[in-house]
Design a protein around this motif. Structure first.
Motif, PDB file in Angstrom:
ATOM      1  N   GLN A  26       5.496   4.396   0.259  1.00  0.00           N
ATOM      2  CA  GLN A  26       6.311   4.065   1.423  1.00  0.00           C
ATOM      3  C   GLN A  26       6.241   2.576   1.725  1.00  0.00           C
ATOM      4  O   GLN A  26       7.249   1.934   2.045  1.00  0.00           O
ATOM      5  CB  GLN A  26       5.861   4.885   2.632  1.00  0.00           C
ATOM      6  CG  GLN A  26       6.820   4.776   3.810  1.00  0.00           C
ATOM      7  CD  GLN A  26       6.418   5.667   4.961  1.00  0.00           C
ATOM      8  OE1 GLN A  26       5.388   6.333   4.907  1.00  0.00           O
ATOM      9  NE2 GLN A  26       7.210   5.679   6.018  1.00  0.00           N
ATOM     10  N   ALA A  50       0.835  -1.200   0.000  1.00  0.00           N
ATOM     11  CA  ALA A  50       0.000   0.000   0.000  1.00  0.00           C
ATOM     12  C   ALA A  50       0.870   1.250   0.000  1.00  0.00           C
ATOM     13  O   ALA A  50       1.671   1.461   0.918  1.00  0.00           O
ATOM     14  CB  ALA A  50      -0.906   0.002   1.226  1.00  0.00           C
ATOM     15  N   GLY A  51       0.720   2.069  -1.038  1.00  0.00           N
ATOM     16  CA  GLY A  51       1.414   3.350  -1.093  1.00  0.00           C
ATOM     17  C   GLY A  51       2.891   3.219  -1.389  1.00  0.00           C
ATOM     18  O   GLY A  51       3.486   2.150  -1.247  1.00  0.00           O
ATOM     19  N   TYR A  77      10.508   8.910  -3.936  1.00  0.00           N
ATOM     20  CA  TYR A  77      10.321   7.484  -4.214  1.00  0.00           C
ATOM     21  C   TYR A  77      10.582   7.230  -5.693  1.00  0.00           C
ATOM     22  O   TYR A  77      10.005   7.892  -6.563  1.00  0.00           O
ATOM     23  CB  TYR A  77       8.914   7.051  -3.805  1.00  0.00           C
ATOM     24  CG  TYR A  77       8.704   7.139  -2.318  1.00  0.00           C
ATOM     25  CD1 TYR A  77       9.193   6.148  -1.469  1.00  0.00           C
ATOM     26  CD2 TYR A  77       8.060   8.235  -1.752  1.00  0.00           C
ATOM     27  CE1 TYR A  77       9.038   6.238  -0.093  1.00  0.00           C
ATOM     28  CE2 TYR A  77       7.900   8.333  -0.374  1.00  0.00           C
ATOM     29  CZ  TYR A  77       8.391   7.333   0.456  1.00  0.00           C
ATOM     30  OH  TYR A  77       8.247   7.428   1.813  1.00  0.00           O
TER      31      TYR A  77
END
Length: 390
Positions: free
Chosen positions: A137, A134-135, A178
């Motif tokens: 990170q 999820a996401g 990211y």
């Protein structure tokens, strides 16, 4: 073929090596973007361009805040001619899918042929871990765990691992970025190699030098991010040579070459450490400053001009705001518009008017080597023009 999951409880995903910015900073960056504007993620191309021009506080803040510079340039009335055509984008995706087909069998063959390894990879036993989370990170944490597991599997069982679109985290000017390379391969000896897949052709085993250079700068950012993870992984090392995969000649068949990114890695590492922290730049702006593209053009221009830029002609191939910054630089008569080399030669003369005035003998210290050289150049030019008139 994916590795079979181990029995027992699932392993805990370690925390991401890059922590999110404090709440106050996140709120401030959201205000700068605009209340209804989603953040634009910073990618490796943006980081490579930022590292090439670390003195540009404007780009550092806009990228750190997640401002979409292409939309901003459009709102400022200086749209950029940046980006890929839809056809090129689709062709690139199709070529990447071809290279990665069958669990990356062709990619692994190319990598082993160029870089070698302890044992030639068997496509049936190459590990392809699931990196979903999820996401960004969460994906970065999942990737870090997969890299550690791959290194252990290589040491214990001699296994190769192919990571498709891993997510890497890198702190830039105090804010996390990211990054998503095309692929990373982990060899049985613990060596991690970045794979960059491009759709420009490699003709007679050579590709366009400018495009290869851009790919090398982009790959150096990935290598730098991987080094942060490798530093916490026993037995791991990051290869300072990346595998560049391109179409062969005028076909759609993949071929590969090795690109040494040691120079680009050194420059990128040094330049990123020179970046002013984003919160320091944001703190200098008046309260209420925003780069919301819905603002009237005059207000938006005033907001952008509050942040210092470091324009150079090289920006035209790397930044969506380059046309706006070039126009402003020309209006101010700044010598930076003529290029970094010219700017370096002119010393303390910061404007074109000051340069011309010094060359005509109207201003400047005659003992200054720069002023003296300008006046001598003006004399030679006058002599040449008089000779041509005769």
């Amino acid at each position: 073929m994916s590795a079979s999951p181990a029995s027992g409880p699932p392993p805990q995903i370690p925390p991401s090596p890059s922590t999110p910015p404090p709440t106050a900073l996140r709120q401030r960056l959201a205000e700068l973007r605009g209340p209804a504007v989603a953040p634009q993620p910073m990618d490796a191309r943006a980081l490579a361009a930022l590292a090439a021009n670390p003195g540009c506080r404007r780009r550092a803040l806009l990228d750190g805040a997640g401002v979409n510079k292409a939309v901003l340039a459009q709102a400022l009335g200086s749209p950029s001619a940046f980006g890929q055509s839809q056809f090129a984008f689709m062709r690139g995706n199709a070529f990447e899918a071809k290279v990665k087909a069958d669990g990356g069998a062709e990619l692994m063959r190319l990598l082993y042929g160029q870089l070698g390894g302890p044992d030639e990879p068997d496509p049936a036993t190459v590990r392809t871990p699931d990196l979903a989370a999820a996401g960004p990170q969460g994906r970065a944490a999942r990737t870090a765990l997969a890299l550690r597991e791959a290194t252990e599997a290589g040491a214990q069982a001699g296994a190769w691992t192919f990571l498709d679109h891993p997510m890497l985290a890198l702190e830039v000017a105090g804010s996390p970025a990211y990054l998503e390379p095309d692929a990373v391969v982990v060899a049985p000896d613990g060596r991690w190699t970045v794979v960059e897949i491009k759709s420009f052709p490699m003709i007679d085993a050579a590709a366009d030098a400018a495009k290869v250079g851009a790919a090398a700068r982009q790959s150096a950012v990935y290598v730098l991010a991987l080094e942060r993870v490798a530093g916490h992984t026993t037995g791991a090392s990051v290869h300072d040579r990346v595998l560049l995969v391109c179409p062969k000649d005028f076909s759609n068949l993949p071929t590969a070459s090795v690109v040494d990114v040691r120079k680009q890695l050194s420059v990128t590492r040094r330049q990123l450490t020179r970046l002013t922290r984003i919160e320091d730049i944001a703190a200098e702006l008046p309260e209420g400053t925003t780069f919301d593209p819905e603002l009237p053009a005059e207000e938006l221009t005033a907001a952008v001009e509050r942040v210092e830029a470091a324009y150079a002609p090289e920006c035209l191939s790397a930044c969506e705001l380059a046309f706006h910054c070039r126009d402003r630089s020309r209006e101010a008569g700044a010598v930076e518009a003529l290029g970094r080399g010219v700017r370096g030669e002119l010393g303390g003369l910061r404007t074109v008017d000051a340069v011309l005035s010094a060359a005509r003998g109207e201003s400047g210290d005659p003992t200054d080597p720069t002023v003296s050289a300008l006046r001598r150049a003006a004399e030679l030019r006058a002599e040449a023009l008089n000779g041509a008139a005769c």
